[in-house]
Design a protein around this motif. Sequence first.
Motif, PDB file in Angstrom:
ATOM      1  N   ASN A  68      41.640 -43.646 113.289  1.00 17.79           N
ATOM      2  CA  ASN A  68      41.356 -44.266 112.002  1.00 17.79           C
ATOM      3  C   ASN A  68      41.623 -45.764 112.045  1.00 17.79           C
ATOM      4  OD1 ASN A  68      40.763 -41.731 111.037  1.00 17.79           O
ATOM      5  ND2 ASN A  68      42.527 -41.580 109.672  1.00 17.79           N
ATOM      6  N   MET A  78      38.789 -48.739 111.598  1.00 26.22           N
ATOM      7  CA  MET A  78      38.930 -49.731 110.536  1.00 26.22           C
ATOM      8  C   MET A  78      39.052 -51.140 111.107  1.00 26.22           C
ATOM      9  SD  MET A  78      38.929 -50.372 107.345  1.00 26.22           S
ATOM     10  CE  MET A  78      39.138 -48.773 106.571  1.00 26.22           C
ATOM     11  N   GLY A 121      37.994 -49.459  99.086  1.00 27.17           N
ATOM     12  CA  GLY A 121      38.826 -48.256  99.074  1.00 27.17           C
ATOM     13  C   GLY A 121      39.524 -48.013  97.757  1.00 27.17           C
ATOM     14  N   TRP A 122      38.972 -48.508  96.658  1.00 27.88           N
ATOM     15  CA  TRP A 122      39.534 -48.403  95.304  1.00 27.88           C
ATOM     16  C   TRP A 122      40.864 -49.154  95.155  1.00 27.88           C
ATOM     17  CZ3 TRP A 122      38.108 -43.607  97.655  1.00 27.88           C
ATOM     18  CH2 TRP A 122      36.883 -43.097  97.224  1.00 27.88           C
ATOM     19  N   ARG A 123      41.248 -49.939  96.176  1.00 32.08           N
ATOM     20  CA  ARG A 123      42.555 -50.598  96.080  1.00 32.08           C
ATOM     21  C   ARG A 123      42.527 -52.070  96.464  1.00 32.08           C
ATOM     22  NH1 ARG A 123      44.898 -46.574 100.720  1.00 32.08           N
ATOM     23  NH2 ARG A 123      43.719 -47.380 102.508  1.00 32.08           N
ATOM     24  N   SER A 148      30.297 -48.866  98.744  1.00 34.69           N
ATOM     25  CA  SER A 148      31.457 -48.040  99.080  1.00 34.69           C
ATOM     26  C   SER A 148      32.149 -47.535  97.813  1.00 34.69           C
ATOM     27  CB  SER A 148      32.408 -48.830  99.981  1.00 34.69           C
ATOM     28  OG  SER A 148      33.331 -48.001 100.630  1.00 34.69           O
ATOM     29  N   ALA A 149      33.435 -47.841  97.621  1.00 33.60           N
ATOM     30  CA  ALA A 149      34.129 -47.388  96.416  1.00 33.60           C
ATOM     31  C   ALA A 149      33.459 -47.928  95.157  1.00 33.60           C
ATOM     32  CB  ALA A 149      35.594 -47.821  96.456  1.00 33.60           C
ATOM     33  N   ASP A 195      44.907 -42.547 103.397  1.00 35.40           N
ATOM     34  CA  ASP A 195      43.486 -42.334 103.124  1.00 35.40           C
ATOM     35  C   ASP A 195      43.150 -42.803 101.712  1.00 35.40           C
ATOM     36  OD1 ASP A 195      40.823 -41.047 103.697  1.00 35.40           O
ATOM     37  OD2 ASP A 195      41.433 -39.903 101.933  1.00 35.40           O
ATOM     38  N   PRO A 196      42.075 -43.593 101.531  1.00 31.83           N
ATOM     39  CA  PRO A 196      41.748 -44.123 100.196  1.00 31.83           C
ATOM     40  C   PRO A 196      41.550 -43.056  99.123  1.00 31.83           C
ATOM     41  CG  PRO A 196      40.559 -45.348 101.856  1.00 31.83           C
ATOM     42  CD  PRO A 196      41.206 -44.196 102.568  1.00 31.83           C
ATOM     43  N   SER A 197      40.936 -41.920  99.476  1.00 29.22           N
ATOM     44  CA  SER A 197      40.714 -40.894  98.460  1.00 29.22           C
ATOM     45  C   SER A 197      42.033 -40.270  98.006  1.00 29.22           C
ATOM     46  CB  SER A 197      39.759 -39.817  98.970  1.00 29.22           C
ATOM     47  OG  SER A 197      40.311 -39.096 100.057  1.00 29.22           O
ATOM     48  N   LEU A 214      33.115 -44.652 108.487  1.00 29.34           N
ATOM     49  CA  LEU A 214      34.089 -44.584 107.399  1.00 29.34           C
ATOM     50  C   LEU A 214      33.695 -43.536 106.366  1.00 29.34           C
ATOM     51  CD1 LEU A 214      34.978 -47.286 108.725  1.00 29.34           C
ATOM     52  CD2 LEU A 214      35.630 -48.040 106.443  1.00 29.34           C
TER      53      LEU A 214
END
Length: 325
Positions: A18, A22, A81-83, A151-152, A201-203, A244
């Motif tokens: 991973n 990335m 990644g929502w962050r 993406s997100a 993990d983003p999720s 990804l």
Amino acid sequence: MPSEDTQLPDLTAVSANNADVMGRFMEGLSRAPRPPERIDAAPVQVVRDVVYGTDLRMDLYLPGSARTTPTPVIVWLAGGGWRNQRRGQGPRLTRLFAERGYAMADIEYRSSEISPWPAQLRDVRAALHHLHDIADDYALDPSAIGVWGSSAGAHLALLAAFAADVAPAVRAVVAGYPPTDLLSLNDDTLPGGVLGVDPSDPSWGLLGGRPSDRAATAAEASPARQVRPGVPPVLLLHGDADLLIGPAQSRRLHDALLAAGAESHLLLVHGADHGFLNTGDWELHPMTATVLSSRAPDAEGSVLLTPALIERFFDRHLRTDPWNA
């Protein structure tokens, strides 16, 4: 690939892979060239830091020429990644497509490290409401809003477009390499791709834990599971070498849209990995894509992915002048 209910590979090896994927992804973004600015660029008015929602900001890119009719709006949602999302990530909105007569809105949403799901979707909806509220101030057409994300950000764009009670309604959505079914991310990863095995993990970060442990919430946050008849037209862009977010995620959504009788076009971009909309390389060197479309569900075609293709999709659904009627 293994599902979340079966034994995953050695966690140390998965985590190392991973990190390697990335790292190569981020390095690729930093090296990709930007297209040169046009000398004869059309004038664009930029309005920074328009406040909305829970102390969030948006930037507006407005056509600079005199406008006699309200301008259609495209809302851009960056990935991360929502962050780690921020304004300015993604295409140059002056060129794509404020110079072409669209009002572009580059919006923020809260990081999952600060606020859990569904804060992010609420922020997108707050932005749509605010654009409606300021439409008269900036000569915007609140009846002609499209959303575009990567993406997100594409994930949130889709969910905002599919919500039955969104006002103003979204009329078209372009989604670049979106996660569409959070319960199937590991199943859909390509060989050598990222596997969600821990809280990095983003999720997991979005949902507050492993998606399978929060199945109801994960389904609620999965566009492929929120499709209904009457959703707006969708254009999906996904690299067929995306390590990804596996391209099968977009295929899942495309199939769900076909089953619901909705308009859907899926471009599987040959050789493309994650994040190609964040660079200028896709503008300088158009990539070939295999096309699956609701217009010919049993056939495959081929097309070049260009900014003009995306613009024309929005033209068909957001413009009402005679040329685009």
